[in-house]
Design a protein around this motif. Structure first.
Motif, PDB file in Angstrom:
ATOM      1  N   GLN A   1       1.182  -0.993   0.087  1.00 54.63           N
ATOM      2  CA  GLN A   1      -0.099  -0.618  -0.102  1.00 54.63           C
ATOM      3  C   GLN A   1       0.673   1.226   0.110  1.00 54.63           C
ATOM      4  OE1 GLN A   1      -2.335   0.268   3.277  1.00 54.63           O
ATOM      5  NE2 GLN A   1      -4.284   1.465   2.063  1.00 54.63           N
ATOM      6  N   PHE A   2       1.612   1.199   0.441  1.00 57.17           N
ATOM      7  CA  PHE A   2       2.930   2.456   0.616  1.00 57.17           C
ATOM      8  C   PHE A   2       3.788   2.382  -0.812  1.00 57.17           C
ATOM      9  CE2 PHE A   2       6.973   4.203   0.541  1.00 57.17           C
ATOM     10  CZ  PHE A   2       7.335   5.158   1.530  1.00 57.17           C
ATOM     11  N   ASP A   3       3.658   1.637  -1.807  1.00 61.44           N
ATOM     12  CA  ASP A   3       3.925   1.743  -2.944  1.00 61.44           C
ATOM     13  C   ASP A   3       3.174   2.598  -3.553  1.00 61.44           C
ATOM     14  OD1 ASP A   3       6.886   1.565  -2.404  1.00 61.44           O
ATOM     15  OD2 ASP A   3       6.641  -1.160  -3.396  1.00 61.44           O
ATOM     16  N   GLN A   4       2.133   2.020  -3.662  1.00 61.46           N
ATOM     17  CA  GLN A   4       0.552   2.320  -4.645  1.00 61.46           C
ATOM     18  C   GLN A   4       0.549   3.987  -4.279  1.00 61.46           C
ATOM     19  OE1 GLN A   4      -2.602  -0.166  -2.739  1.00 61.46           O
ATOM     20  NE2 GLN A   4      -1.998  -2.443  -4.368  1.00 61.46           N
ATOM     21  N   TYR A   5       0.512   4.796  -2.985  1.00 55.87           N
ATOM     22  CA  TYR A   5       0.478   5.666  -2.969  1.00 55.87           C
ATOM     23  C   TYR A   5       1.389   6.867  -3.193  1.00 55.87           C
ATOM     24  CZ  TYR A   5      -4.164   5.662   0.071  1.00 55.87           C
ATOM     25  OH  TYR A   5      -5.260   5.290   0.737  1.00 55.87           O
ATOM     26  N   MET A   6       2.743   6.333  -3.139  1.00 53.03           N
ATOM     27  CA  MET A   6       4.331   6.689  -3.561  1.00 53.03           C
ATOM     28  C   MET A   6       4.039   6.634  -5.333  1.00 53.03           C
ATOM     29  SD  MET A   6       5.616   8.372  -0.456  1.00 53.03           S
ATOM     30  CE  MET A   6       4.301   7.812  -0.186  1.00 53.03           C
ATOM     31  N   GLU A   7       3.804   5.738  -5.978  1.00 54.67           N
ATOM     32  CA  GLU A   7       3.593   5.600  -7.201  1.00 54.67           C
ATOM     33  C   GLU A   7       2.328   6.858  -7.391  1.00 54.67           C
ATOM     34  OE1 GLU A   7       2.542   2.287 -10.804  1.00 54.67           O
ATOM     35  OE2 GLU A   7       2.459   2.074  -8.649  1.00 54.67           O
ATOM     36  N   HIS A   8       1.066   6.949  -7.026  1.00 53.37           N
ATOM     37  CA  HIS A   8       0.517   7.774  -7.172  1.00 53.37           C
ATOM     38  C   HIS A   8       0.827   9.234  -7.077  1.00 53.37           C
ATOM     39  CE1 HIS A   8      -3.446   9.963  -7.401  1.00 53.37           C
ATOM     40  NE2 HIS A   8      -3.233  10.594  -6.495  1.00 53.37           N
ATOM     41  N   TYR A   9       1.670   9.446  -5.963  1.00 50.43           N
ATOM     42  CA  TYR A   9       2.351  11.143  -7.024  1.00 50.43           C
ATOM     43  C   TYR A   9       4.119  11.086  -7.097  1.00 50.43           C
ATOM     44  CZ  TYR A   9       0.604  10.840  -1.262  1.00 50.43           C
ATOM     45  OH  TYR A   9      -0.469  10.268  -0.693  1.00 50.43           O
ATOM     46  N   GLY A  10       3.676   9.990  -7.939  1.00 52.07           N
ATOM     47  CA  GLY A  10       4.961   9.896  -9.453  1.00 52.07           C
ATOM     48  C   GLY A  10       6.389   9.814  -9.425  1.00 52.07           C
ATOM     49  N   PHE A  11       6.996   9.057  -8.102  1.00 50.90           N
ATOM     50  CA  PHE A  11       7.634   8.303  -8.018  1.00 50.90           C
ATOM     51  C   PHE A  11       8.069   6.924  -8.578  1.00 50.90           C
ATOM     52  CE2 PHE A  11       7.417  11.150  -3.739  1.00 50.90           C
ATOM     53  CZ  PHE A  11       8.014  12.115  -4.418  1.00 50.90           C
ATOM     54  N   GLY A  12       8.733   6.623  -8.946  1.00 42.34           N
ATOM     55  CA  GLY A  12       8.828   5.273 -10.405  1.00 42.34           C
ATOM     56  C   GLY A  12       9.191   5.246 -11.489  1.00 42.34           C
ATOM     57  N   THR A  13       8.124   6.760 -11.866  1.00 47.38           N
ATOM     58  CA  THR A  13       8.329   7.119 -13.503  1.00 47.38           C
ATOM     59  C   THR A  13       9.173   8.724 -13.507  1.00 47.38           C
ATOM     60  OG1 THR A  13       5.451   7.953 -12.943  1.00 47.38           O
ATOM     61  CG2 THR A  13       6.063   5.523 -13.414  1.00 47.38           C
ATOM     62  N   PRO A  14       9.118   8.704 -14.677  1.00 50.05           N
ATOM     63  CA  PRO A  14       9.416  10.008 -15.198  1.00 50.05           C
ATOM     64  C   PRO A  14       8.094  10.819 -15.404  1.00 50.05           C
ATOM     65  CG  PRO A  14      10.170   8.551 -17.220  1.00 50.05           C
ATOM     66  CD  PRO A  14       9.050   7.302 -16.053  1.00 50.05           C
ATOM     67  N   THR A  15       8.757  11.987 -14.617  1.00 53.79           N
ATOM     68  CA  THR A  15       7.655  13.139 -14.787  1.00 53.79           C
ATOM     69  C   THR A  15       7.030  12.991 -15.968  1.00 53.79           C
ATOM     70  OG1 THR A  15       9.173  14.805 -15.560  1.00 53.79           O
ATOM     71  CG2 THR A  15       9.011  14.271 -12.749  1.00 53.79           C
ATOM     72  N   GLY A  16       8.077  13.477 -17.594  1.00 55.25           N
ATOM     73  CA  GLY A  16       6.699  14.138 -18.282  1.00 55.25           C
ATOM     74  C   GLY A  16       7.763  14.956 -19.016  1.00 55.25           C
ATOM     75  N   ILE A  17       8.296  15.857 -18.184  1.00 51.70           N
ATOM     76  CA  ILE A  17       8.434  16.606 -19.029  1.00 51.70           C
ATOM     77  C   ILE A  17       9.759  16.578 -20.517  1.00 51.70           C
ATOM     78  CG2 ILE A  17      11.242  16.422 -17.849  1.00 51.70           C
ATOM     79  CD1 ILE A  17      11.623  19.634 -17.395  1.00 51.70           C
ATOM     80  N   ASP A  18       9.302  17.922 -21.243  1.00 51.20           N
ATOM     81  CA  ASP A  18       9.414  18.290 -22.613  1.00 51.20           C
ATOM     82  C   ASP A  18      11.290  18.254 -22.200  1.00 51.20           C
ATOM     83  OD1 ASP A  18       9.535  20.085 -21.594  1.00 51.20           O
ATOM     84  OD2 ASP A  18       8.691  21.241 -23.009  1.00 51.20           O
ATOM     85  N   LEU A  19      11.971  17.014 -22.144  1.00 51.77           N
ATOM     86  CA  LEU A  19      13.501  17.024 -21.960  1.00 51.77           C
ATOM     87  C   LEU A  19      13.661  15.438 -22.243  1.00 51.77           C
ATOM     88  CD1 LEU A  19      14.532  18.922 -19.177  1.00 51.77           C
ATOM     89  CD2 LEU A  19      14.753  19.481 -21.977  1.00 51.77           C
ATOM     90  N   ARG A  20      14.473  15.243 -23.320  1.00 53.19           N
ATOM     91  CA  ARG A  20      14.767  13.446 -23.475  1.00 53.19           C
ATOM     92  C   ARG A  20      15.770  12.924 -22.893  1.00 53.19           C
ATOM     93  NH1 ARG A  20      14.856  12.295 -29.264  1.00 53.19           N
ATOM     94  NH2 ARG A  20      12.569  13.273 -29.604  1.00 53.19           N
ATOM     95  N   GLY A  21      15.420  11.849 -22.338  1.00 52.02           N
ATOM     96  CA  GLY A  21      16.498  11.315 -21.440  1.00 52.02           C
ATOM     97  C   GLY A  21      16.198  10.974 -19.805  1.00 52.02           C
ATOM     98  N   GLU A  22      14.638  11.593 -19.406  1.00 53.04           N
ATOM     99  CA  GLU A  22      14.335  11.388 -18.154  1.00 53.04           C
ATOM    100  C   GLU A  22      14.255  10.005 -17.505  1.00 53.04           C
ATOM    101  OE1 GLU A  22      11.173  13.197 -15.061  1.00 53.04           O
ATOM    102  OE2 GLU A  22      10.675  13.200 -17.484  1.00 53.04           O
ATOM    103  N   ILE A  23      14.755  10.128 -16.322  1.00 51.90           N
ATOM    104  CA  ILE A  23      14.910   8.673 -15.663  1.00 51.90           C
ATOM    105  C   ILE A  23      13.173   8.815 -14.483  1.00 51.90           C
ATOM    106  CG2 ILE A  23      17.185   8.492 -15.771  1.00 51.90           C
ATOM    107  CD1 ILE A  23      17.760   8.631 -12.655  1.00 51.90           C
ATOM    108  N   GLY A  24      13.250   7.416 -14.425  1.00 46.77           N
ATOM    109  CA  GLY A  24      11.482   7.321 -13.218  1.00 46.77           C
ATOM    110  C   GLY A  24      12.279   7.280 -12.229  1.00 46.77           C
TER     111      GLY A  24
END
Length: 667
Positions: free
Chosen positions: A398-421
């Motif tokens: 459940q901890f991971d589910q909330y952290m994933e919802h807040y955007g951790f573990g995936t790229p933010t989608g900013i308009d720059l190439r190569g962003e890590i998650g």
């Protein structure tokens, strides 16, 4: 005895002559018919083809490369522009001996080994009728010497063009990026239609928006003489200019962040929480992107690569750190939304936390403990025990589910190439990377932002902006575009936002806890002292080296590259947020004493217009193009601003103040 003469037969000879005459006539007639048929084929059947060939000998297409789109900051300051220059182009099929030609040209024009190697590689990969650039940025003196003996070099032309220039130098290197010369791989990707291009976006926005920025190539029909010299233009297919970009970034705020860092290294990003627009983003140290436009020298490139501070490394999208205590407001929100906690629920902090049946302890920020602690106090005083218990109650799934919802573990989608998650700690990730199962102690570690965490400043600022505004938005740099100088700016559509929590009241409680952090009794109160606006924030510290046993680690005793990273996230004004920030200082020690003062200077610069005083430059760096975060990096177009007094900062903790535990306490 004399031989007997045969008598002539006039009739036979006449008949033989007639046969030969007829045969000759038939042969001549057949030849004339064949010639007539061949002429008919040339003049009638193949007329279009040969007319085109004839015209091609007289009229030759010449590509017209459009001006690359320019890039501006939010206030119209030019961040990337085009300046006129001349280059030396060679058409291979007009040159009999390329080696001799290059040897002759070297006598009047300076050609580096890199120029010659690049030319030869491109010549082998390109069709012979296409011009190949031998040298970019020919000087005026070299142009004059070439013009004197121009007739000696058939197939060689001086071609005017627009080259890229970055007026702010290193200030926007990791945001705008740079263009570079096209190589073989680029040619394969671009195709024949774009073979006339000489530059392509390599990093930053120049790369992400390269297709829009470079525009569309046009052509001119040029009439030439028998020597191939251009006489006049008889037709034109106009080129389409590249798209201009207007960023949401503020150049003045960008410079203020650099000054606020002084000689420190790290990264910082500021966004408008109401829109997701990036207001400034800095990765330090930086470098001069102008070095790469027309090909960086081997010496400069080697020196940049050998710099241990890695100026070319973009810490904003490629770097990752453990978030430390900056994660606590989000974990608190997860506890409220999950129903595991209420705002008034309390735990007792005794200074040390133990899992049932174990003797291994996890320490708190205060060796004596914090006593009875509710949610707001757990944020303001960074009480680890509160989050140890909360994470165990939530469970890692459940901890991971909330952290994933807040955007951790995936790229933010900013308009720059190569962003890590980054890395979101989980039993599956640990089993895959280390072949080990998950233990309750791992859950305790991740509860204070330690363990296998890896987050980027962009992920932190997105989540912090979500707490400030209640909505999670995609951070973005480009806000408007236009095609042509006389065209109006058009806003880019952005993805819809999502609520950070289904219950706004829960978000408000967390905000109050972050506001308490900047009030007396909170870990950042001294930084906020005397401010003309309310601040909300959370300090954090992420250790680089693990502790051994129960011995405390004083970060000041470690080499700079092993010292703790100082972190801070926050927003202001707290009652009506217009800016949210995330700061990570490498080797900075503690968040409250290093990162938080930088945040105060950034808030003052943005909200009050009080710019931080440029630091006194250190000794001149031996690294070409690698700019240290100092006043020397500032462009002349940025006027000096009045300095703000440096706010008082809390003293760093001594080893005696750090409780013995298996984890360094995070503030």
């Amino acid at each position: 005895m004399a031989p007997r003469r045969r008598s002539k037969n006039p009739h036979a000879e006449a008949e033989q002559f007639r046969r030969r005459a007829v045969l000759g006539f038939v042969v001549v007639a057949v030849c004339l018919v064949g010639l007539a048929g061949w002429y008919f084929k040339l003049q009638v059947l193949d007329h279009d083809e040969y007319a085109t060939r004839s015209e091609a000998n007289r009229i030759r297409p010449r590509p017209v490369v459009p001006g690359r789109g320019t890039i501006y900051d939010r206030n119209g300051k030019l961040l990337a522009e085009n300046v006129p220059a001349f280059r030396l182009d060679v058409t291979p099929d007009k040159v009999k001996d390329p080696a001799k030609l290059i040897a002759d040209l070297r006598a009047i024009i300076e050609l580096t080994p890199e120029d010659i190697t690049r030319f030869e590689a491109t010549r082998k990969a390109t069709r012979g009728f296409r011009p190949i650039t031998l040298k970019l940025r020919v000087s005026e003196e070299e142009m004059a010497r070439f013009a004197v003996d121009r007739w000696r070099y058939p197939g060689v032309e001086l071609v005017p063009y627009l080259t890229r220039r970055y007026p702010y130098g290193d200030l926007f290197a990791h945001v705008v990026g740079y263009v570079g010369r096209i190589d073989e791989k680029d040619l394969e990707a671009l195709g024949e239609i774009n073979a006339a291009l000489t530059h392509i976006g390599k990093t930053g926005l120049e790369r992400y928006y390269d297709e829009e920025l470079r525009g569309r190539i046009g052509y001119e029909k040029v009439e030439t003489n028998v020597e191939g010299r251009a006489l006049r233009v008889v037709g034109r297919v106009p080129a389409q200019a590249g798209t201009d970009l207007r960023l949401s970034v503020d150049a003045d705020l960008q410079q203020a962040i650099v000054h606020a860092f002084g000689e420190l290294e790290g990264a910082a990003v500021a966004v408008d929480p109401r829109t997701g627009e990036i207001l400034a983003m800095v990765s330090l140290p930086s470098y001069d992107p102008n070095l790469f436009v027309n090909g960086i020298s081997s010496k400069d490139f080697r020196t940049l690569n050998e710099n241990p501070s890695r100026p070319q490394f973009n810490r904003l999208v490629l770097g990752g750190v453990a978030p430390g205590s900056t994660l606590k407001p989000l974990i608190a929100l997860a506890g409220l939304d999950s129903g595991k906690r209420k705002p008034e629920d309390t735990v007792v902090s005794t200074g040390m936390f133990y899992l049932p049946g174990t003797s291994r302890g996890w320490g708190d920020a205060s060796r004596r403990g914090h006593g009875v602690t509710n949610l707001r106090k757990s944020i303001s005083q960074s009480v680890n025990t509160y989050y140890y218990r909360l994470a165990l109650d939530l469970g890692i799934e459940q901890f991971d589910q909330y952290m994933e919802h807040y955007g951790f573990g995936t790229p933010t989608g900013i308009d720059l190439r190569g962003e890590i998650g980054g890395i979101l700690p989980s039993p599956q990730a640990k089993l895959k990377s280390r072949k080990e199962r998950w233990y309750p102690g791992d859950t305790v570690n991740v509860a204070i932002g330690q363990g296998d965490w890896k987050v980027t400043p962009l992920q932190l600022v997105r989540a912090t902006a979500g707490l400030a505004d209640g909505q999670l938005r995609r951070p973005h740099l480009v806000s408007q575009t236009r095609v042509g100088f006389d065209r109006p700016w058009e806003s880019l559509p952005q993805p819809a936002s999502i609520p950070i929590s289904p219950n706004p009241a829960n978000v408000e409680v967390v905000r109050l806890g972050m506001m308490d952090t900047m009030q007396p009794g909170g870990t950042g109160w001294r930084v906020a002292s005397g401010a003309q606006y309310l601040m909300a924030g959370k300090t954090g510290t992420a250790q680089v080296v693990s502790r051994r046993g129960t011995a405390a680690v004083d970060p000041r005793s470690l080499p700079m590259h092993l010292r703790h990273r100082a972190l801070f996230v926050g927003f202001a004004p707290a009652d009506n947020p217009t800016i949210a920030i995330a700061i990570a200082v490498e080797g900075g020690g503690y968040g409250g004493s290093t990162a938080a003062p930088i945040a105060r200077k950034i808030f003052d610069a943005y909200l009050l217009g009080i710019m931080p005083e440029p630091p006194v430059p250190a000794a001149e760096s031996a690294t070409p193009g690698a700019a240290a975060p100092s006043a020397s990096a500032a462009p002349t177009s940025v006027p000096p601003a009045p300095a703000t007094p440096k706010p008082a900062t809390p003293a760093q903790a001594t080893p005696a103040q750090v409780p013995p535990s298996t984890q360094e306490p995070r503030r």
